[in-house]
Motif scaffolding. Sequence first.
Motif, short mmCIF file in Angstrom:
data_model
loop_
_atom_site.label_atom_id
_atom_site.label_comp_id
_atom_site.label_asym_id
_atom_site.label_seq_id
_atom_site.Cartn_x
_atom_site.Cartn_y
_atom_site.Cartn_z
N VAL A 491 -11.91 84.91 0.31
CA VAL A 491 -12.65 84.66 1.54
C VAL A 491 -12.20 83.34 2.17
O VAL A 491 -11.89 83.27 3.37
CB VAL A 491 -14.16 84.63 1.24
CG1 VAL A 491 -14.91 84.11 2.44
CG2 VAL A 491 -14.63 86.01 0.89
N PHE A 492 -12.09 82.29 1.33
CA PHE A 492 -11.73 81.00 1.91
C PHE A 492 -10.27 80.95 2.31
O PHE A 492 -9.91 80.25 3.25
CB PHE A 492 -12.09 79.87 0.94
CG PHE A 492 -13.56 79.71 0.80
CD1 PHE A 492 -14.35 79.59 1.92
CD2 PHE A 492 -14.16 79.74 -0.43
CE1 PHE A 492 -15.71 79.47 1.82
CE2 PHE A 492 -15.53 79.62 -0.55
CZ PHE A 492 -16.30 79.48 0.58
N THR A 493 -9.45 81.73 1.64
CA THR A 493 -8.04 81.79 2.07
C THR A 493 -7.93 82.44 3.44
O THR A 493 -7.15 82.01 4.28
CB THR A 493 -7.21 82.57 1.05
OG1 THR A 493 -7.36 81.99 -0.21
CG2 THR A 493 -5.77 82.58 1.43
N LEU A 494 -8.75 83.47 3.65
CA LEU A 494 -8.70 84.13 4.97
C LEU A 494 -9.13 83.15 6.06
O LEU A 494 -8.49 83.07 7.11
CB LEU A 494 -9.60 85.36 4.97
CG LEU A 494 -9.05 86.55 4.19
CD1 LEU A 494 -9.99 87.72 4.29
CD2 LEU A 494 -7.68 86.93 4.73
N LEU A 495 -10.19 82.40 5.77
CA LEU A 495 -10.64 81.41 6.76
C LEU A 495 -9.53 80.39 7.04
O LEU A 495 -9.23 80.06 8.19
CB LEU A 495 -11.86 80.68 6.22
CG LEU A 495 -13.18 81.42 6.34
CD1 LEU A 495 -14.28 80.62 5.70
CD2 LEU A 495 -13.50 81.67 7.79
N ARG A 496 -8.92 79.92 5.97
CA ARG A 496 -7.85 78.93 6.10
C ARG A 496 -6.68 79.51 6.90
O ARG A 496 -6.07 78.83 7.73
CB ARG A 496 -7.40 78.50 4.71
CG ARG A 496 -6.14 77.69 4.66
CD ARG A 496 -6.39 76.26 5.06
NE ARG A 496 -5.15 75.52 5.08
CZ ARG A 496 -4.88 74.55 5.91
NH1 ARG A 496 -5.76 74.20 6.80
NH2 ARG A 496 -3.74 73.91 5.85
N LEU A 497 -6.40 80.78 6.65
CA LEU A 497 -5.27 81.40 7.35
C LEU A 497 -5.54 81.48 8.84
O LEU A 497 -4.64 81.32 9.65
CB LEU A 497 -5.00 82.79 6.79
CG LEU A 497 -4.20 82.83 5.50
CD1 LEU A 497 -3.95 84.25 5.08
CD2 LEU A 497 -2.88 82.12 5.69
N VAL A 498 -6.81 81.74 9.19
CA VAL A 498 -7.14 81.78 10.62
C VAL A 498 -6.86 80.41 11.25
O VAL A 498 -6.23 80.31 12.31
CB VAL A 498 -8.62 82.19 10.81
CG1 VAL A 498 -9.04 81.98 12.24
CG2 VAL A 498 -8.81 83.63 10.41
N VAL A 499 -7.31 79.35 10.57
CA VAL A 499 -7.08 78.00 11.11
C VAL A 499 -5.58 77.72 11.19
O VAL A 499 -5.08 77.19 12.20
CB VAL A 499 -7.78 76.96 10.22
CG1 VAL A 499 -7.43 75.57 10.68
CG2 VAL A 499 -9.27 77.15 10.27
N VAL A 500 -4.86 78.09 10.12
CA VAL A 500 -3.41 77.83 10.10
C VAL A 500 -2.71 78.57 11.22
O VAL A 500 -1.80 78.05 11.87
CB VAL A 500 -2.83 78.23 8.73
CG1 VAL A 500 -1.33 78.35 8.81
CG2 VAL A 500 -3.19 77.21 7.69
N LEU A 501 -3.20 79.79 11.46
CA LEU A 501 -2.59 80.59 12.53
C LEU A 501 -2.78 79.90 13.88
O LEU A 501 -1.83 79.77 14.67
CB LEU A 501 -3.25 81.96 12.53
CG LEU A 501 -2.44 83.07 13.17
CD1 LEU A 501 -1.23 83.35 12.32
CD2 LEU A 501 -3.29 84.30 13.30
N PHE A 502 -4.00 79.41 14.12
CA PHE A 502 -4.29 78.75 15.39
C PHE A 502 -3.42 77.50 15.55
O PHE A 502 -2.77 77.30 16.58
CB PHE A 502 -5.77 78.40 15.43
CG PHE A 502 -6.19 77.73 16.70
CD1 PHE A 502 -6.18 78.44 17.89
CD2 PHE A 502 -6.55 76.41 16.73
CE1 PHE A 502 -6.54 77.83 19.07
CE2 PHE A 502 -6.91 75.78 17.89
CZ PHE A 502 -6.91 76.50 19.06
N GLN A 503 -3.40 76.70 14.48
CA GLN A 503 -2.58 75.49 14.54
C GLN A 503 -1.11 75.83 14.69
O GLN A 503 -0.37 75.12 15.39
CB GLN A 503 -2.79 74.66 13.28
CG GLN A 503 -4.06 73.85 13.32
CD GLN A 503 -4.10 72.88 12.18
OE1 GLN A 503 -4.03 73.28 11.03
NE2 GLN A 503 -4.21 71.62 12.49
N GLY A 504 -0.70 76.90 14.04
CA GLY A 504 0.70 77.31 14.13
C GLY A 504 1.07 77.68 15.55
O GLY A 504 2.15 77.32 16.03
N VAL A 505 0.14 78.38 16.25
CA VAL A 505 0.42 78.74 17.63
C VAL A 505 0.56 77.47 18.48
O VAL A 505 1.49 77.34 19.29
CB VAL A 505 -0.69 79.66 18.18
CG1 VAL A 505 -0.58 79.80 19.68
CG2 VAL A 505 -0.61 81.01 17.53
#
Lengths: 603, 294
Positions: A491-505
């Motif tokens: 669950v927390f990895t998914l949350l982190r991935l969402v943040v990483v995706l946003f920052q990556g964009v």
Amino acid sequence: MVLKIFFPQCCNRADSGLLVGRWIAGHDSAVVLAVIHYPFIPGQVKQYVQQMQAQSGVELSVLGSWSLPKDGQEGMESFLRDLSTIFPQKCWLQISRQMGKTGFTCNILNRAQNGGAAQQEVTKKKDEEDVKSDGEAGGEEEDKEEEEEKVIFVHYEQRKVMLSQLHPIENGVPDPKTDPPSELRQMFQTVAHSQPLFFLDKYDDGPLKSTHWQSEGREASIIVELLKQASVPLCLLLSCLLSLWTWICNIRIFSLHPLRFLSSKLSTCVQLSYRTQHMRTLSSPKPAAGHTQFMRKANILVSFLVDVALGMLLISWLYRDNHITMLANTLVPAADHVAKELEELLQWLMGAPAGLKMNRALDQVLGRFFLYHIHLWISYIHLMSPFIEGILWYGGLSACLGLTFALSLLSDMVALLTFHIYCFYVYGARLYCMKIYGLSSLWRLFRGKKWNVLRQRVDSCSYDLDKLFIGTLLFTILLFLLPTTALYYLVFTLLRLVVVLFQGVLHLSVDFINSFPLFAVGLRICRSYRLAEGVKFRVLCDEPGTALHLLMELNPLKCSTVVQTYRTPTYSCYPKDSWAALVKKLFVGELIYPWRHKTTKAD
Amino acid sequence: MGPDSAPGPAVPWQKVLWERQPFPDNYVDQRFLEELRRNEGLRQYRYWAVVNEAGFVGQQLSCVAIFITLWLYMEQGLLSPETLLSTSLVCALLGYGLYQVLTSSGESGCEPRTRLADLQSATIFLSFTFGFSPVLKTLTESVSTDTVYAMSAMMLLAHLVSFPYAQPSPPGSLSLNAALFASVCLASRLPGALHTFAMLSCALLVFALWPCLLQRLRENAPSQFTGVCVGMCVGGVGGLGSQWLGGAVLLALALGSVTLLCPLLLVWLQRHKDNIHGPWDEAEIHEDLSRFLH
């Protein structure tokens, strides 16, 4: 033996005179650059040619004569023949064109052999009406020598060739029709370097008159010259400011450990250092040395200007109609909302999420731990809430340095606001990683094997009884507790991935603005001949028994190649791992995109 | 030229590769089969000896049965953990004494373990088990009972399959671990932490220490070994019979087939054994399996 003569199209209708150009050594070809008209004094011509040669660095010489007799001018033969003795050359070209007829004659006086008596005559006829399009040429060849010699006329557009930069052809088989690239390159260089030759205007009052390509807008070039002159003090000023800025950056307090670490993590600081580097490149008062450096500078300048313009647009939107207050007022409730959602998620996880069989005790412990974290976080946000508007107001000012700064600042703010998610992720990942590693080594013990570090393989091993017992006990415990940890981790990895995706964009768009070669692409679109990838030859006439008559056209560089070649190198924010490696890391529980990179440890 | 083509009688064939001979490479003459030998080094089994050896398998089977019986008693509350613990302690002490006696009577093995090391191991066992027993008790709370039973059954079966019957003295890792895993699973189903502790100690005794003692017994006192095996088998069947009659019947059938029927089969099939040996390399057939995949 084929003699290639590169002939500029602008000289097709020039008055009679001398052909000035260059013999390309090693290849049987000559580049005609200009025609110097009659009347002239041979000494002055020689002096002029030498002067031009010194200025341009190209081995210029008088190639031969060009005659386009007007009405009533006849009987030039002996005069032309005599000219070759005035300008001693290995080869003397006599190209002539009849006004009335559609004729184009080329005599080659070869003085190296047979004491200059050998003569070869090639007659070329050319269509009078349309010079550029396919003409009709009839040629007669008189073979006075043993070897057969042909002449190929390659017509080129002088301005385009002079301005274009020939790029190496990538993984392409050279067309059999084209010349070997080195010769072509030499020809391009010759034309490009002999720019001083083209400064002589046809309206100038001088001892010599000549025909070649001529720029039509003198006024624009004057403005460009003025700008060039003005840019030097500007550059000096810039470099002064930059050195001041660098000095500030190098003060000792900034190189202390926590500050340096922090600044390497904040993308705004990274962008700042990057921009400083760009400015340092731009501000050097020396002119760009080569084509690559020039293009690099131009690209940096254009993308900087575009960046600042976009930033100004952003500012004009932000500071109109109190948009900042609105943003600040929505930000705090949004963070609150995220925290609430997280709390609900944790409550759900502490129950029986999706009917999974979790270990109740561990589940409760983990859930309470994370709930306490969220509680801390909410207090932090509420403590911060009075200052958020001010932070936004001053942060928005950074957009006047460029849109990239605003984006980097946004990325940093997102990173700070989602710090709790990062913490959750790290805890979950550490726990999960420990479990996975423990399980894998205990599974080897379970089977009576062990990892041999020296040989990097799994060996069998006989364990003591107590080791086996404790190992199995731990194995069982870890195995039954794994699903609980794994679920929290997931669950927390998914949350982190969402943040990483946003920052990556965000990072990708910043990187795109920084590195996209806008100038090169604009050049490719507006002046496609400036960036050439090669040439193509159009056959104007190819009848048996006549000389080949070609028109050389420039192949523009492909857009993808333009982007690839002229991309400004940046700090790579692209993911270093491949997808498979990323998935493997996620599965094993290694941290992805950690704040602190672990130094690679030796095995 | 094939192997059958008769060469000139002048040159006798020699089984050497370093001389040039007028024979094809795969040529052999009539003496080839003279060196054929059948059933070399064959051990002739005798029925009762095989039964005696198979007794170890049978008693291991009944060990598992005894453990399950104890667990059943514990789960139903018929056996208090204190009783089990004290019994285990007494058994362990007795067994340890017997083991020491057998070791000293037999040849002293290379580097025997000291008493201190044994004490240390025992302390580690007891403290870890005692410390982990509350954790172990809640471990499988949310897992369904059927899953736990299925896992235990699988693991006990794995224990029986992978048990090193020929040399059980350092117990095989996989078999011991599987048995311990199964006992942890089963013990976590018991009502209290002390139950779990008692059950795990018992499991350690039955699966880890008992085979070592038995092996020592087999080496040094073969006549008593047979008696112990028979006693274990009877005890296992009887114990299981007191709780689950069908299981006891099944166990008795299994024991009978393993200890009596299987040796008979082995001795009977011995007659059909036909191994050939000779001065050749055995042909190994490497089938190209990728052919079948298409």
